[in-house]
Design an enzyme around this catalytic site. Structure first.
Site, PDB file in Angstrom:
ATOM      1  N   ASP A 107      10.406  -5.881   0.966  1.00 54.20           N
ATOM      2  CA  ASP A 107      10.720  -4.523   1.405  1.00 54.20           C
ATOM      3  C   ASP A 107      11.218  -4.570   2.839  1.00 54.20           C
ATOM      4  O   ASP A 107      10.572  -5.173   3.709  1.00 54.20           O
ATOM      5  CB  ASP A 107       9.485  -3.629   1.307  1.00 54.20           C
ATOM      6  CG  ASP A 107       9.832  -2.154   1.432  1.00 54.20           C
ATOM      7  OD1 ASP A 107      10.926  -1.764   0.997  1.00 54.20           O
ATOM      8  OD2 ASP A 107       9.006  -1.397   1.971  1.00 54.20           O
ATOM      9  N   GLU A 179       7.716   6.502  -0.169  1.00 58.00           N
ATOM     10  CA  GLU A 179       8.881   6.011   0.565  1.00 58.00           C
ATOM     11  C   GLU A 179      10.048   5.986  -0.414  1.00 58.00           C
ATOM     12  O   GLU A 179      10.037   5.236  -1.390  1.00 58.00           O
ATOM     13  CB  GLU A 179       8.629   4.624   1.160  1.00 58.00           C
ATOM     14  CG  GLU A 179       7.615   4.661   2.300  1.00 58.00           C
ATOM     15  CD  GLU A 179       7.493   3.350   3.045  1.00 58.00           C
ATOM     16  OE1 GLU A 179       6.935   3.366   4.154  1.00 58.00           O
ATOM     17  OE2 GLU A 179       7.948   2.308   2.514  1.00 58.00           O
ATOM     18  N   ASP A 213       8.156   3.190  -2.805  1.00 60.35           N
ATOM     19  CA  ASP A 213       7.167   2.233  -2.310  1.00 60.35           C
ATOM     20  C   ASP A 213       5.985   3.032  -1.760  1.00 60.35           C
ATOM     21  O   ASP A 213       5.926   3.361  -0.582  1.00 60.35           O
ATOM     22  CB  ASP A 213       7.781   1.348  -1.232  1.00 60.35           C
ATOM     23  CG  ASP A 213       6.904   0.158  -0.913  1.00 60.35           C
ATOM     24  OD1 ASP A 213       6.273  -0.372  -1.831  1.00 60.35           O
ATOM     25  OD2 ASP A 213       6.862  -0.250   0.260  1.00 60.35           O
ATOM     26  N   ARG A 217      -1.171   5.461   4.326  1.00 61.38           N
ATOM     27  CA  ARG A 217      -0.934   5.381   5.770  1.00 61.38           C
ATOM     28  C   ARG A 217      -2.208   5.102   6.561  1.00 61.38           C
ATOM     29  O   ARG A 217      -2.161   4.414   7.588  1.00 61.38           O
ATOM     30  CB  ARG A 217      -0.294   6.677   6.261  1.00 61.38           C
ATOM     31  CG  ARG A 217       1.052   7.005   5.628  1.00 61.38           C
ATOM     32  CD  ARG A 217       2.094   5.963   5.920  1.00 61.38           C
ATOM     33  NE  ARG A 217       3.389   6.353   5.351  1.00 61.38           N
ATOM     34  CZ  ARG A 217       4.467   5.576   5.348  1.00 61.38           C
ATOM     35  NH1 ARG A 217       4.403   4.369   5.864  1.00 61.38           N
ATOM     36  NH2 ARG A 217       5.602   6.006   4.813  1.00 61.38           N
ATOM     37  N   GLN A 220      -3.051   1.444   6.008  1.00 56.02           N
ATOM     38  CA  GLN A 220      -2.022   0.660   6.702  1.00 56.02           C
ATOM     39  C   GLN A 220      -2.245   0.676   8.215  1.00 56.02           C
ATOM     40  O   GLN A 220      -2.093  -0.355   8.894  1.00 56.02           O
ATOM     41  CB  GLN A 220      -0.637   1.223   6.366  1.00 56.02           C
ATOM     42  CG  GLN A 220       0.511   0.476   7.010  1.00 56.02           C
ATOM     43  CD  GLN A 220       1.859   1.130   6.696  1.00 56.02           C
ATOM     44  OE1 GLN A 220       1.926   2.130   5.992  1.00 56.02           O
ATOM     45  NE2 GLN A 220       2.925   0.561   7.220  1.00 56.02           N
ATOM     46  N   LYS A 233       0.099  -1.118   1.134  1.00 54.40           N
ATOM     47  CA  LYS A 233       1.376  -1.116   0.413  1.00 54.40           C
ATOM     48  C   LYS A 233       1.286  -1.771  -0.964  1.00 54.40           C
ATOM     49  O   LYS A 233       2.037  -1.420  -1.872  1.00 54.40           O
ATOM     50  CB  LYS A 233       2.428  -1.875   1.229  1.00 54.40           C
ATOM     51  CG  LYS A 233       2.783  -1.252   2.552  1.00 54.40           C
ATOM     52  CD  LYS A 233       3.778  -0.119   2.363  1.00 54.40           C
ATOM     53  CE  LYS A 233       4.414   0.262   3.684  1.00 54.40           C
ATOM     54  NZ  LYS A 233       5.443   1.288   3.507  1.00 54.40           N
ATOM     55  N   THR A 237       4.313  -0.178  -6.416  1.00 50.09           N
ATOM     56  CA  THR A 237       5.701   0.139  -6.079  1.00 50.09           C
ATOM     57  C   THR A 237       6.397   0.509  -7.381  1.00 50.09           C
ATOM     58  O   THR A 237       6.361  -0.266  -8.337  1.00 50.09           O
ATOM     59  CB  THR A 237       6.416  -1.070  -5.434  1.00 50.09           C
ATOM     60  OG1 THR A 237       5.754  -1.423  -4.223  1.00 50.09           O
ATOM     61  CG2 THR A 237       7.873  -0.749  -5.144  1.00 50.09           C
ATOM     62  N   GLU A 338       6.890  11.455   7.909  1.00 53.31           N
ATOM     63  CA  GLU A 338       7.961  12.012   8.734  1.00 53.31           C
ATOM     64  C   GLU A 338       8.120  13.509   8.499  1.00 53.31           C
ATOM     65  O   GLU A 338       8.246  14.284   9.455  1.00 53.31           O
ATOM     66  CB  GLU A 338       9.281  11.316   8.422  1.00 53.31           C
ATOM     67  CG  GLU A 338       9.350   9.848   8.772  1.00 53.31           C
ATOM     68  CD  GLU A 338      10.625   9.237   8.227  1.00 53.31           C
ATOM     69  OE1 GLU A 338      11.663   9.305   8.904  1.00 53.31           O
ATOM     70  OE2 GLU A 338      10.577   8.703   7.095  1.00 53.31           O
TER      71      GLU A 338
END
Length: 395
Positions: A107, A179, A213, A217, A220, A233, A237, A338
């Site tokens: 990735d 993602e 993906d 958070r 991570q 992660k 996926t 985001e």
């Protein structure tokens, strides 16, 4: 008996598209098919070729670009004629599985808008981009064994999460994210110790599929320093069931955005190009974001050249993804960290204020690109619904 496939003029899956997948008709085994409109053509039956009777695209992909072109032309000709009725199946009546056996998964982090947004979130008093970002396509090696086909339910992952005291606890992710990405499927592998030259991209890569993906958070954030993504992660996926061949995307090629400073010579192509592909992210049926792949800083060819620059080998079916696709506008962000700006700015989803994924939420990512004439071609969808975390023995 023979039949003709009728395709609506506005279909995103006309004869200029013809993506490949692996399907099983009712009562039958898995085999390779091509989508045309709302039908699936059984290539083993239509072409009388046993390589398409396999439950994976890998044997066909390994035959290389010359064979890919030959089969595509034969299928385009068949699409204009009557087909054996036994070779045509309704898309609504077949089962789809992961189209390739994924040997390795990488990735990347190729969107300058996404990298800038995360830099501003995580390092508000520093430069958003780290010093290496404009010099190489940043990436990490993922877990191929948890790549799943679109439509597979996603179980909320558990892991260590940092508490207010600065020490960890263990439990289900509270900041589960998406993602929106494009994935590139290697058709012809390469030898260990022999890098793939940037000009040789099309001799190795067969096509493209949509990727989600999934990202935890909070897990991570606690684990990724100093080595990068791991459990946050690797739990899942999602890959679309249909792989669009590069040959279908010729019209979608556009010049690559300017790169400053100029990359090192092994990342310089004579005619650098990107892809004009528009994505849409749907959250519980509501469109919440429209990421534009056209703005990606690093090209698919540069990613592959860098992936193998140290001599790493590739194999048929290997998958590498672009990383989150984002644009400069708020409604072009390809992740919820985001869109909600780290959870501080909730967004409206079906009249409710939301930040990260809750159990029961369903995410569907779709995409399309310019095709010949004024038609567009579709890249299908990648879909997944969140299920509650499963307790372990010591939960």
């Amino acid at each position: 008996m023979r039949t003709r496939i009728e395709v609506a003029p506005e279909s995103l899956f006309g004869p200029d598209n013809l993506p490949y997948g692996v399907f099983a008709p009712a009562g039958g085994g898995y085999r390779v098919g091509v989508r045309l409109g709302d039908s699936v053509i059984d290539l083993a039956a239509a072409l009388d070729d046993s390589v398409f009777a396999e439950p994976s695209l890998n044997p066909f992909l390994a035959q290389g670009p010359r064979r890919w072109r030959e089969v595509r032309e034969r299928v385009r000709t068949l699409a204009e004629t009557d087909l054996p009725a036994a070779a045509v199946h309704s898309l609504a009546e077949v089962d789809l599985k992961l189209p390739v056996r994924v040997g390795d998964y990488v990735d990347f982090y190729a969107s300058i808008d996404h990298a800038t947004n995360l830099g501003r979130l995580f390092r508000p008093d520093a430069e958003p981009l780290l010093p290496n970002w404009r010099h190489l396509p940043v990436g990490y090696h993922g877990r191929a064994g948890t790549v799943v086909v679109s439509g597979t339910d996603i179980v909320r992952p558990r892991g260590q999460r940092r508490t207010d005291s600065g020490t960890p606890d263990f439990g289900p992710s509270r900041r589960l994210d998406i993602e929106a990405e494009l994935g590139f499927v290697v058709g012809v592998g390469s030898e260990l110790g022999r890098p793939i030259d940037i000009e040789d991209f099309e001799a190795h890569v067969f096509g493209i599929g949509l990727v989600n993906d999934w990202s935890a958070r909070d897990i991570q954030a606690w684990e990724y320093q100093p080595l990068g993504p791991f459990l946050g992660k690797s739990f899942a996926t999602s890959l679309s069931a249909w792989i669009t061949p590069l040959a279908a995307l010729e019209t979608a090629r556009i010049p690559l955005p300017s790169q400053d400073p100029a990359p090192l010579s092994y990342l310089q192509a004579p005619d650098p190009w990107g892809l004009d592909i528009d994505l849409t992210v749907h959250w519980d049926g509501e469109a919440v974001s429209y990421p534009p792949y056209a703005r990606m800083y690093w090209s698919p060819a540069q990613m592959l050249a860098h992936l193998t620059a140290n001599g790493a080998a590739t194999r048929t079916g290997d998958l590498y993804a672009s990383g989150t696709i984002s644009g400069p506008d708020p409604d072009q962000r390809g992740s919820f960290i985001e869109l909600s700006w780290g959870g501080t700015q909730p967004i409206q989803v079906n009249g409710q204020k939301r930040t990260f994924l809750e159990d029961g939420d369903e995410i569907v990512i779709t995409a399309s690109a310019p095709g010949p004439g004024f038609q567009r071609i579709g890249l299908g969808e990648v879909r997944g619904r969140i299920w509650a975390a499963r307790a372990g023995k010591h939960a």
